[in-house]
Scaffold this motif. Structure first.
Motif, PDB file in Angstrom:
ATOM      1  N   TYR A  70       0.850  -1.186   0.000  1.00 41.91           N
ATOM      2  CA  TYR A  70       0.000   0.000   0.000  1.00 41.91           C
ATOM      3  C   TYR A  70       0.888   1.239   0.000  1.00 41.91           C
ATOM      4  CZ  TYR A  70       1.251  -0.620   4.885  1.00 41.91           C
ATOM      5  OH  TYR A  70       1.963  -0.819   6.032  1.00 41.91           O
ATOM      6  N   THR A  71       0.312   2.355  -0.402  1.00 42.41           N
ATOM      7  CA  THR A  71       1.049   3.616  -0.408  1.00 42.41           C
ATOM      8  C   THR A  71       0.723   4.413   0.849  1.00 42.41           C
ATOM      9  OG1 THR A  71      -0.718   4.700  -1.668  1.00 42.41           O
ATOM     10  CG2 THR A  71       1.080   3.718  -2.924  1.00 42.41           C
ATOM     11  N   ASP A  72       1.514   5.460   1.072  1.00 39.84           N
ATOM     12  CA  ASP A  72       1.327   6.279   2.267  1.00 39.84           C
ATOM     13  C   ASP A  72      -0.024   6.989   2.283  1.00 39.84           C
ATOM     14  OD1 ASP A  72       3.836   5.524   3.011  1.00 39.84           O
ATOM     15  OD2 ASP A  72       4.825   7.346   2.285  1.00 39.84           O
ATOM     16  N   GLY A  73      -0.622   7.161   1.093  1.00 45.54           N
ATOM     17  CA  GLY A  73      -1.916   7.824   1.055  1.00 45.54           C
ATOM     18  C   GLY A  73      -2.978   7.107   1.861  1.00 45.54           C
ATOM     19  N   LEU A  74      -2.902   5.783   1.934  1.00 45.32           N
ATOM     20  CA  LEU A  74      -3.870   5.024   2.723  1.00 45.32           C
ATOM     21  C   LEU A  74      -3.768   5.393   4.195  1.00 45.32           C
ATOM     22  CD1 LEU A  74      -5.979   2.752   2.940  1.00 45.32           C
ATOM     23  CD2 LEU A  74      -4.078   1.140   3.188  1.00 45.32           C
ATOM     24  N   LEU A  75      -2.562   5.669   4.667  1.00 46.30           N
ATOM     25  CA  LEU A  75      -2.365   6.021   6.069  1.00 46.30           C
ATOM     26  C   LEU A  75      -2.743   7.476   6.330  1.00 46.30           C
ATOM     27  CD1 LEU A  75       1.126   4.323   6.552  1.00 46.30           C
ATOM     28  CD2 LEU A  75      -1.122   3.339   6.999  1.00 46.30           C
ATOM     29  N   ARG A  76      -2.367   8.360   5.441  1.00 48.55           N
ATOM     30  CA  ARG A  76      -2.582   9.789   5.693  1.00 48.55           C
ATOM     31  C   ARG A  76      -4.022  10.208   5.475  1.00 48.55           C
ATOM     32  NH1 ARG A  76       2.940  11.804   2.595  1.00 48.55           N
ATOM     33  NH2 ARG A  76       4.402  10.970   4.149  1.00 48.55           N
ATOM     34  N   ARG A  77      -4.735   9.492   4.633  1.00 49.17           N
ATOM     35  CA  ARG A  77      -6.135   9.857   4.385  1.00 49.17           C
ATOM     36  C   ARG A  77      -7.019   9.626   5.610  1.00 49.17           C
ATOM     37  NH1 ARG A  77      -8.684  12.732   0.186  1.00 49.17           N
ATOM     38  NH2 ARG A  77      -7.446  12.534  -1.702  1.00 49.17           N
ATOM     39  N   THR A  78      -6.564   8.818   6.538  1.00 49.49           N
ATOM     40  CA  THR A  78      -7.362   8.586   7.742  1.00 49.49           C
ATOM     41  C   THR A  78      -7.359   9.800   8.659  1.00 49.49           C
ATOM     42  OG1 THR A  78      -5.478   7.633   8.938  1.00 49.49           O
ATOM     43  CG2 THR A  78      -6.843   6.125   7.638  1.00 49.49           C
ATOM     44  N   GLY A  79      -6.306  10.643   8.562  1.00 54.00           N
ATOM     45  CA  GLY A  79      -6.215  11.821   9.416  1.00 54.00           C
ATOM     46  C   GLY A  79      -5.704  11.551  10.811  1.00 54.00           C
ATOM     47  N   ASP A  80      -5.321  10.304  11.120  1.00 54.10           N
ATOM     48  CA  ASP A  80      -4.819   9.959  12.447  1.00 54.10           C
ATOM     49  C   ASP A  80      -3.296  10.043  12.491  1.00 54.10           C
ATOM     50  OD1 ASP A  80      -7.380   9.475  13.344  1.00 54.10           O
ATOM     51  OD2 ASP A  80      -7.321   7.359  12.795  1.00 54.10           O
ATOM     52  N   ALA A  81      -2.783   9.971  13.697  1.00 53.90           N
ATOM     53  CA  ALA A  81      -1.335   9.905  13.866  1.00 53.90           C
ATOM     54  C   ALA A  81      -0.805   8.586  13.302  1.00 53.90           C
ATOM     55  CB  ALA A  81      -0.977  10.024  15.343  1.00 53.90           C
ATOM     56  N   THR A  82       0.505   8.572  13.001  1.00 54.01           N
ATOM     57  CA  THR A  82       1.087   7.424  12.307  1.00 54.01           C
ATOM     58  C   THR A  82       0.925   6.134  13.094  1.00 54.01           C
ATOM     59  OG1 THR A  82       2.705   8.886  11.264  1.00 54.01           O
ATOM     60  CG2 THR A  82       3.180   6.524  11.249  1.00 54.01           C
ATOM     61  N   ASP A  83       1.248   6.155  14.402  1.00 48.79           N
ATOM     62  CA  ASP A  83       1.166   4.919  15.176  1.00 48.79           C
ATOM     63  C   ASP A  83      -0.274   4.425  15.279  1.00 48.79           C
ATOM     64  OD1 ASP A  83       0.414   7.097  16.646  1.00 48.79           O
ATOM     65  OD2 ASP A  83       1.359   6.425  18.515  1.00 48.79           O
ATOM     66  N   ARG A  84      -1.202   5.345  15.435  1.00 51.25           N
ATOM     67  CA  ARG A  84      -2.608   4.939  15.508  1.00 51.25           C
ATOM     68  C   ARG A  84      -3.090   4.392  14.155  1.00 51.25           C
ATOM     69  NH1 ARG A  84      -7.422   5.102  17.889  1.00 51.25           N
ATOM     70  NH2 ARG A  84      -9.250   5.766  16.708  1.00 51.25           N
ATOM     71  N   THR A  85      -2.612   4.981  13.065  1.00 46.90           N
ATOM     72  CA  THR A  85      -3.029   4.509  11.746  1.00 46.90           C
ATOM     73  C   THR A  85      -2.536   3.098  11.493  1.00 46.90           C
ATOM     74  OG1 THR A  85      -2.941   6.786  10.932  1.00 46.90           O
ATOM     75  CG2 THR A  85      -3.019   5.040   9.294  1.00 46.90           C
ATOM     76  N   PHE A  86      -1.291   2.808  11.855  1.00 49.64           N
ATOM     77  CA  PHE A  86      -0.790   1.448  11.696  1.00 49.64           C
ATOM     78  C   PHE A  86      -1.602   0.467  12.536  1.00 49.64           C
ATOM     79  CE2 PHE A  86       3.248   3.323  10.070  1.00 49.64           C
ATOM     80  CZ  PHE A  86       3.349   2.559   8.916  1.00 49.64           C
ATOM     81  N   ALA A  87      -1.970   0.879  13.733  1.00 48.37           N
ATOM     82  CA  ALA A  87      -2.794   0.002  14.581  1.00 48.37           C
ATOM     83  C   ALA A  87      -4.161  -0.240  13.949  1.00 48.37           C
ATOM     84  CB  ALA A  87      -2.934   0.614  15.970  1.00 48.37           C
ATOM     85  N   ARG A  88      -4.758   0.803  13.370  1.00 51.08           N
ATOM     86  CA  ARG A  88      -6.060   0.643  12.710  1.00 51.08           C
ATOM     87  C   ARG A  88      -5.950  -0.240  11.476  1.00 51.08           C
ATOM     88  NH1 ARG A  88      -8.958   6.062  11.383  1.00 51.08           N
ATOM     89  NH2 ARG A  88     -10.396   4.491  10.545  1.00 51.08           N
ATOM     90  N   LEU A  89      -4.844  -0.095  10.726  1.00 46.32           N
ATOM     91  CA  LEU A  89      -4.647  -0.938   9.548  1.00 46.32           C
ATOM     92  C   LEU A  89      -4.499  -2.402   9.950  1.00 46.32           C
ATOM     93  CD1 LEU A  89      -4.097  -1.401   6.545  1.00 46.32           C
ATOM     94  CD2 LEU A  89      -1.709  -0.726   6.949  1.00 46.32           C
ATOM     95  N   HIS A  90      -3.745  -2.660  10.992  1.00 45.75           N
ATOM     96  CA  HIS A  90      -3.575  -4.029  11.464  1.00 45.75           C
ATOM     97  C   HIS A  90      -4.914  -4.607  11.923  1.00 45.75           C
ATOM     98  CE1 HIS A  90      -2.520  -7.291  14.261  1.00 45.75           C
ATOM     99  NE2 HIS A  90      -1.408  -7.432  13.543  1.00 45.75           N
ATOM    100  N   ALA A  91      -5.697  -3.813  12.649  1.00 50.16           N
ATOM    101  CA  ALA A  91      -7.002  -4.296  13.123  1.00 50.16           C
ATOM    102  C   ALA A  91      -7.951  -4.541  11.955  1.00 50.16           C
ATOM    103  CB  ALA A  91      -7.605  -3.279  14.092  1.00 50.16           C
ATOM    104  N   ALA A  92      -7.900  -3.692  10.940  1.00 48.29           N
ATOM    105  CA  ALA A  92      -8.771  -3.878   9.776  1.00 48.29           C
ATOM    106  C   ALA A  92      -8.432  -5.164   9.037  1.00 48.29           C
ATOM    107  CB  ALA A  92      -8.654  -2.674   8.848  1.00 48.29           C
ATOM    108  N   ALA A  93      -7.128  -5.431   8.863  1.00 47.22           N
ATOM    109  CA  ALA A  93      -6.725  -6.662   8.170  1.00 47.22           C
ATOM    110  C   ALA A  93      -7.058  -7.892   8.991  1.00 47.22           C
ATOM    111  CB  ALA A  93      -5.229  -6.606   7.870  1.00 47.22           C
ATOM    112  N   ALA A  94      -6.910  -7.797  10.313  1.00 47.97           N
ATOM    113  CA  ALA A  94      -7.208  -8.952  11.167  1.00 47.97           C
ATOM    114  C   ALA A  94      -8.695  -9.258  11.211  1.00 47.97           C
ATOM    115  CB  ALA A  94      -6.671  -8.710  12.580  1.00 47.97           C
ATOM    116  N   SER A  95      -9.547  -8.266  10.933  1.00 46.03           N
ATOM    117  CA  SER A  95     -10.995  -8.466  11.019  1.00 46.03           C
ATOM    118  C   SER A  95     -11.639  -8.875   9.702  1.00 46.03           C
ATOM    119  CB  SER A  95     -11.652  -7.181  11.524  1.00 46.03           C
ATOM    120  OG  SER A  95     -11.483  -6.128  10.573  1.00 46.03           O
TER     121      SER A  95
END
Length: 498
Positions: free
Chosen positions: A431-456
């Protein structure tokens, strides 16, 4: 004893006659017509007239303020329909966007009408129909003809402005609105028109061209009355002024939409038209772009001996220049991947040298993976890029990659490669950085949300890489990618190993 003087009203001495140089009332503003009004003192009439003008101006200001807040053509058309219905005193309506130049886009929006009702109205032949006559009767701006221009907008005054472009082009004529007071008794109507009116339950209509002399025809709006009626002169004047402003706003939105479509088309043409089919792996990609177009890209390239090259990246900047740089970078990476794809570090090193020599003011991030599906083996290297994510039944984890600078940031780029072995049925997400930055969250929180989304990801969807990508996007960006909001593109490339 002095004779009594008429009282002053609102600070105006009603006994003072109007000066001879007083200008006439504005066209389209109704005069006092009733005998009761004529019997009132002049000061009261002036006060009522001023109050009416202030009320009308306030109404137009509020409606235009709401209109300019719309950022899409459909949203603007819906706002025009609602505002127009309030101005002409109707309950239902329909707006048709059909630019005269034929370049689109076209759409039909209804107010108080179901989709089937709109289809029924469209069965009325264009010629006899009110909005159809407006759509067919307004030409584009053409060569200048001798004599004065007859462009006008009725009712009410129409401010004149010089038409843009060369002097050989004159403004197009704008037709007058069409009022049908009673569909049952109106002469010259097509029988189909009366049949549709009876079926939908309307008895009269008022059609307004969405057109100006400079913009030409963009479409038409028509409002329907339940009983025989038509707007009075004051309402015609107000809807005429509002319609002119609305048309100019629609023309600006139309230009933005066409530019966005052109940029999106160029971006899609610079990216793979379809993903390759390689035994042992299934691919899916999701690419979302903003209104200006960004420099995010992806690639999937078949390599010798059944290997596969996977790449994602992002070029700094937006707009046509970023798209052009993205196309050059992707084409260069393809060439390097064919020559030395087994060594991802060498591929990115060559790419970094090319970028530094040809475009020293630009930077880019990139991730290149050399995959051997038969052996379920991946060797990858990244330059300032986010780590891939492995999604499977037994694990959901990020790939451990070393930190590295983006391409073009250092005199000599270098980073170690990483090797991983996906288990059967696991999906690797790039994935590109746009997926992380479009969420508007901080970097560490965005990675946590991405991990939770993939796990679900539901178990039933894990066998389909496209379903995995869709689930992650829906979870991270539940409202999608607003095309009116400027920002980075989003690229998500999923590879499921059999």
């Amino acid at each position: 004893m002095n004779a009594p003087r008429p009282p002053k009203v609102a600070g105006i001495d009603s006994t003072v006659p109007a000066p001879p140089h007083t200008t006439a009332p504005l066209p389209g503003v109704p005069p006092a017509a009733s005998p009761a009004d004529a019997a009132l003192p002049p000061g009261v009439l002036i006060q009522d007239r001023l109050a009416s003008w202030v009320s009308d101006l306030t109404t137009l200001h509020e409606l235009t303020e709401r209109l300019i807040k719309t950022s899409s053509l459909d949203g603007a058309l819906r706002e025009v329909l609602g505002a127009g219905a309030a101005l002409v005193g109707a309950r239902r309506g329909m707006a048709v966007l059909e630019p005269a130049d034929g370049l689109g886009p076209t759409s039909t929006i209804g107010l108080g009408l179901a989709h089937a009702d709109l289809g029924t109205i469209e069965t009325v032949p264009h010629g006899p129909g009110s909005h159809g006559r407006l759509l067919d009767g307004l030409p584009e701006a053409g060569p200048a003809a001798p004599g004065p221009s007859s462009a006008h907008l009725a009712p009410g005054p129409s401010p004149t402005r010089p038409a843009p472009g060369p002097s050989s082009v004159r403004p197009a004529r704008v037709p007058e609105p069409i009022a049908i007071r009673d569909v049952r008794t109106e002469e010259g109507l097509d029988p189909r028109h009366r049949e549709v009116a009876a079926r939908l339950g309307y008895a009269a209509s008022y059609a307004l061209p969405l057109a100006t002399e400079e913009s030409g025809r963009l479409g038409a709006a028509v409002w329907f009355y339940d009983e025989p009626a038509e707007p009075d002169e004051r309402r015609r004047h107000l809807i005429g002024l509002y319609g002119r402003f609305a048309t100019e706003h629609l023309a600006r939105l139309l230009q933005v939409e066409r530019a966005r479509v052109r940029v999106a088309t160029i971006a899609e043409e610079l990216l793979p038209s379809r993903l390759p089919r390689v035994p042992g792996v299934r691919l899916a990609v999701r690419h979302l772009t903003g209104p200006q177009g960004g420099g995010d890209w992806y690639d999937a390239l078949p390599l010798p001996e059944g290997a596969l090259g996977l790449a994602v990246g992002s070029v700094s900047g937006t707009g046509p220049s970023a798209l052009a740089a993205m196309g050059r970078l992707r084409a260069s990476l393809r060439a390097y991947a064919v020559m030395e794809g087994e060594d991802p570090v060498a591929v990115l090193s060559d790419l970094e040298l090319l970028l530094r020599l040809t475009e020293p003011a630009r930077s880019a991030t990139a991730l290149f993976a050399y995959a051997e599906p038969a052996q379920r083996r991946i060797v990858l290297a990244g330059a300032g890029h986010a780590p891939p994510l492995v999604v499977g039944d037994r694990r959901t984890e990020f790939v451990e990659t070393s930190l590295s600078a983006p391409l073009g940031m250092l005199t000599c780029w270098e980073a170690p490669s990483v090797e991983l072995s996906p288990a059967p049925g696991e999906t690797v997400l790039l994935y590109t950085d746009g997926l992380l930055r479009r969420t508007g969250d901080a970097t560490d929180r965005t990675f946590a949300r991405l991990h939770a989304a993939a796990a679900s990801v539901p178990e039933a969807d894990r066998s389909d890489p496209g379903a995995v990508a869709d689930h992650v996007l829906r979870t991270l960006l539940p409202e999608g990618l607003d095309p009116a909001v400027e920002g980075e593109d989003v690229v998500l490339l999923a590879a499921r190993f059999e």
